[in-house]
Design a protein around this motif. Structure first.
Motif, PDB file in Angstrom:
ATOM      1  N   SER A  43     -17.147 -15.921  -4.782  1.00 29.17           N
ATOM      2  CA  SER A  43     -15.750 -16.323  -5.499  1.00 29.17           C
ATOM      3  C   SER A  43     -16.011 -17.736  -5.931  1.00 29.17           C
ATOM      4  N   ILE A  44     -16.080 -18.198  -7.149  1.00 31.37           N
ATOM      5  CA  ILE A  44     -16.402 -19.519  -7.496  1.00 31.37           C
ATOM      6  C   ILE A  44     -15.061 -20.078  -8.066  1.00 31.37           C
ATOM      7  N   ASP A  45     -14.065 -20.851  -7.369  1.00 29.62           N
ATOM      8  CA  ASP A  45     -12.910 -21.339  -7.612  1.00 29.62           C
ATOM      9  C   ASP A  45     -13.009 -22.334  -8.681  1.00 29.62           C
ATOM     10  N   ILE A  46     -12.828 -22.070  -9.949  1.00 25.97           N
ATOM     11  CA  ILE A  46     -13.011 -23.459 -10.866  1.00 25.97           C
ATOM     12  C   ILE A  46     -12.186 -22.986 -12.203  1.00 25.97           C
ATOM     13  N   ASP A  47     -11.731 -23.891 -12.815  1.00 23.57           N
ATOM     14  CA  ASP A  47     -10.863 -23.864 -13.749  1.00 23.57           C
ATOM     15  C   ASP A  47     -11.613 -23.830 -15.170  1.00 23.57           C
ATOM     16  N   ASP A  48     -11.135 -22.981 -16.172  1.00 17.91           N
ATOM     17  CA  ASP A  48     -11.900 -23.011 -17.385  1.00 17.91           C
ATOM     18  C   ASP A  48     -11.308 -24.539 -18.082  1.00 17.91           C
TER      19      ASP A  48
END
Length: 351
Positions: A43-48
């Motif tokens: 899981s890569i926790d990043i915002d678009d």
């Protein structure tokens, strides 16, 4: 929050022989219960968001995808002219909408795994080749994105991610380990430029401790030296009063649209941020004078402006570190070790 229909999700995973799940969003497979153990999950926790740093995650993402598709041949790139073996396993890459974040990781993988298909450094001209030139970063990324759109028509990474994919390509898609991008000079410069932009938006000077002095950076990176650039017959700038060298040719910054040397009619000679400017920049001012670093001289040789300066030729340079052409001499540099000898008057040096 990522929401899924568990039964539908489980069915799709099994139908496509999925062994690895890459979530480019904060997510877990805990709702699958014990079955979650059957899958490798990242899981890569990043915002678009255009300002989000997805580039730093590309090495881990492509290694994870490659491990899923080619568990026994991971980290090998397809050579030109070879026929890739069809992977027996599947990797599911997703985000919230399957449009930007996940697509960016898939495009990054294509550029990494099959560089010759997009005109990469591994591409070699041959009579059988249909591609006769290397592609620009923008062309390579667009071409890889079109491949994704064949199966996912709505694929559309945001502009910030597209720019980062172009940087990924220009860097050579480094994925030897998860820190490969962070160590790369191009990435470090990109981060620095982002920090400067943020400071400009806030109308403040950048943090003095984070200022990047190009002469120190390049010395560590062992980049192009003066001997190389002087072969192009460029000139260095010296203080007119004491003759102290202020900038050698490889630290001069072109401000012409074509990237060529500035006209001699320009009042400014723009240069990189150099370590002799440290005392002036550490004061935290948005703009100010540049003073000759020779303590016995102290002449004002130019000015700096983090918000930028407009040259007399109407071109803007941001940020700007400018030497006043009337306060410096432009002198041709010679490579270290050159054997130029001044001959006596009336002698031309011929034997």
């Amino acid at each position: 929050m990522w929401v899924l229909n568990v039964e539908s999700y489980r069915k799709k995973l099994y139908e496509n022989n999925i062994t690895h799940v890459l979530s480019v969003i904060k997510a877990s497979l805990e709702r699958l219960g014990e079955e979650a153990k059957r899958f490798k999950h990242m899981s890569i926790d990043i915002d678009d968001d255009e300002s989000s740093d997805i580039l730093v995650h590309f090495p881990a993402a492509v290694r994870f995808i490659d491990d899923g598709l080619h568990p026994h041949g991971s980290q090998t790139r397809e050579a030109e002219g070879t026929t890739p073996a069809s992977p027996k396993n599947g990797v599911y890459v997703h985000c919230a909408m399957g449009k930007s974040r996940s697509v960016s990781c898939v495009v990054a993988y294509l550029l990494y795994k099959y560089p010759h298909r997009f005109g990469g450094k591994q591409f070699t001209d041959s009579p059988a080749s249909t591609q006769r030139r290397r592609l620009t970063a923008k062309e390579a990324v667009t071409s890889a994105l079109e491949c994704v759109r064949e199966g996912r028509p709505g694929a559309e990474p945001n502009p910030g991610f597209m720019q980062q994919l172009e940087l990924w390509w220009e860097m050579g898609c480094p994925a030897d380990d998860e820190g490969a991008v962070e160590r790369h000079p191009t990435y470090q410069k990109w981060l620095y430029d982002g920090m400067l932009q943020e400071a400009r938006d806030m109308r403040v000077a950048p943090d003095a401790e984070r200022i990047r002095f190009e002469d120190e950076v390049r010395a560590e990176e062992k980049e192009e030296d003066d001997a190389t650039v002087t072969q192009r017959n460029e000139k260095e700038a010296r203080c007119k009063k004491c003759r102290r060298t202020l900038a050698t040719p490889n630290f001069l910054v072109s401000h012409t649209p074509t990237g060529e040397a500035a006209s001699s009619t320009c009042a400014h000679i723009f240069i990189d941020t150099l370590s002799w400017m440290r005392p002036m920049l550490e004061e935290g001012a948005l703009d100010g004078r540049l003073v000759c670093p020779n303590s016995k001289c102290g002449a004002t040789v130019g000015r700096f402006a983090w918000q930028g300066l407009q040259c007399t030729c109407k071109q803007w340079v941001v940020p700007a570190f400018s030497l006043n052409r009337s306060r410096v001499d432009e002198v041709s540099s010679r490579p270290i070790g050159s054997s130029a000898i001044r001959m006596p008057p009336g002698r031309n040096g011929s034997l």
